[in-house]
Structures are given as C-alpha cells and as structure tokens.
Write a protein that holds these residues in place. Structure first.
Motif, short mmCIF file in Angstrom:
data_model
loop_
_atom_site.label_atom_id
_atom_site.label_comp_id
_atom_site.label_asym_id
_atom_site.label_seq_id
_atom_site.Cartn_x
_atom_site.Cartn_y
_atom_site.Cartn_z
N PHE A 117 8.27 26.65 -30.89
CA PHE A 117 7.76 27.70 -30.02
C PHE A 117 8.55 28.97 -30.31
N PHE A 118 7.83 30.05 -30.65
CA PHE A 118 8.47 31.32 -31.02
C PHE A 118 8.15 32.40 -30.01
N GLN A 138 12.46 27.84 -30.39
CA GLN A 138 12.99 26.58 -29.90
C GLN A 138 12.16 25.45 -30.51
N LEU A 139 12.84 24.43 -30.98
CA LEU A 139 12.18 23.25 -31.50
C LEU A 139 11.75 22.39 -30.32
N ARG A 199 7.63 20.75 -22.33
CA ARG A 199 8.03 21.72 -21.32
C ARG A 199 8.87 22.78 -22.01
N LEU A 200 8.48 24.03 -21.85
CA LEU A 200 9.20 25.11 -22.50
C LEU A 200 10.48 25.39 -21.75
N VAL A 246 4.04 32.33 -30.10
CA VAL A 246 3.41 31.54 -31.16
C VAL A 246 3.90 30.09 -31.09
N LEU A 247 2.96 29.18 -31.15
CA LEU A 247 3.28 27.76 -31.28
C LEU A 247 3.11 27.40 -32.74
#
Length: 206
Positions: free
Chosen positions: A56-57, A64-65, A79-80, A112-113
């Motif tokens: 996740f950018f 984050q991975l 979950r972000l 962005v995913l």
C-alpha cells in the motif's frame, strides 16, 4: 487477474499494468480507507512457485507491506495500519511513482495498492518481517461446557439475590420456588449485557 474491494465501496477490476511483474489499483479518497480486500479472479493462476506481494503506497509518506497472495491463498483482507517506510527498492519506487502521479492537488489523496509478482520464497522472506499480530493464529473457540457452566452460574447468582430472602435459612434450597418472571428478567438482563459488553463479564463473576 486481480480484483480489489475497499470496505463500503464497489468492486474494482481497473487494474493498471506497470510492467510484466508489477500492477496496481488506484484508491481514491484514501483517507477514509480502513480495510481492503484483494483477490485472484480465478481466470489466470500464478506460475508455479510464484505469488504476489501486496503493498500500500501513500503519496509523500511511503509504503507499507500488507501481505501476500498465492494460488493456495487466493484472497486476503488487510487492515491499513499507517506504518509507512521510505522507498528504497526499485519495486517500492515503481509503485511510489504511480502514487505520486495519481495524487490530485487540493483533493483527498489517491493512494495505490501495488501487486508485485515474485518467487514465493522471496515473498515469504518479506512477510516474515510483518508484526507478529498479523500472523498470530486465532484463539481456539471456548469449550462450550465451560461457557455453559459460566452462564448457569451467572443465572444462579442473579436469582439467588431475589429468592434467598424468602427462605428460612437465607439460601436457595432444592424446594425453593423461583417465579418464571424472575427467570425471564434474568434472561433479558443477560442478553442486554452480552450485546453491550460481550461475554467477557462472565469471567469476572465471583
């Protein structure tokens, strides 16, 4: 090959191909996103020994991975957490550039995913560094016998507080009469408490 669903939104299949091994979904209004689900559509499997690392950018913050997908694990909900790190690899930079271009000035950020198709061994090495809470196995279900015993004990304690005063010894005896209305009251009170705070209060009773 991939689909994406942000909680509370419609299914996304508008995957953007970056190169042979990288693809991404744009996630508008990212500030309101808490959970995201990514999955294989079932049309094209991964090559043997390969899977996808899911990133996740967030423009200006980093990446984050989140985890991974594979033929054996074709879907996952993430979950972000908001634990971002600086972009240091070519994979991270590729997605980061996409995120930067997607951000519209003056608007809620578009994140962005990213999906990076890599050998499974390489992906496992990355995901092993995730916080243990993400990979911690779920607690086994409670023993139904123990749960039933706690519920009965709660009912006995509740009813004894009303009935004991009507007995000569001050305690419930096998011959004590318990009005059905009292049992109904306990049942209503018990359900209200379970809905409000969950069953954890049963562990705190005397």
């Amino acid at each position: 090959m991939f689909g994406c669903v942000v909680a509370g939104r419609l299914l996304q299949t508008n995957l953007q191909q970056i190169d042979e091994s990288h693809a991404a979904f744009e996630l508008p209004a990212a500030g309101s996103i808490n959970h995201v689900c990514v999955f294989l559509l079932g049309t094209v499997p991964f090559p043997d020994g390969y899977g996808a690392a899911v990133h996740f950018f967030w423009p200006g913050k980093g990446f984050q991975l989140l985890g991974m997908l594979s033929n054996e694990k074709p879907s996952a909900i993430f979950r972000l957490r908001g634990n971002f790190t600086a972009q240091t690899t070519s994979t991270q930079a590729a997605f980061g550039n996409t995120a930067q271009m997607s951000a519209a000035p003056g608007a809620d950020v578009t994140a962005v995913l990213g999906l990076s198709i890599e050998p499974l061994a390489q992906i496992m090495q990355q995901t092993n560094s995730l916080p243990s809470a993400l990979s911690k196995p779920a607690a086994p279900p409670s023993d139904p016998t123990v749960v039933a015993e706690k519920i009965v004990k709660h009912m006995f304690n509740y009813i004894s507080g009303f009935v004991s005063g009507n007995t000569s010894s001050g305690n419930i005896t096998p011959d004590s009469v318990v009005p059905m209305g009292l049992v109904a009251k306990w049942y209503e009170s018990f359900l209200t408490k379970v809905k409000a705070v969950g069953p954890g209060f049963l562990d705190r009773q005397e």
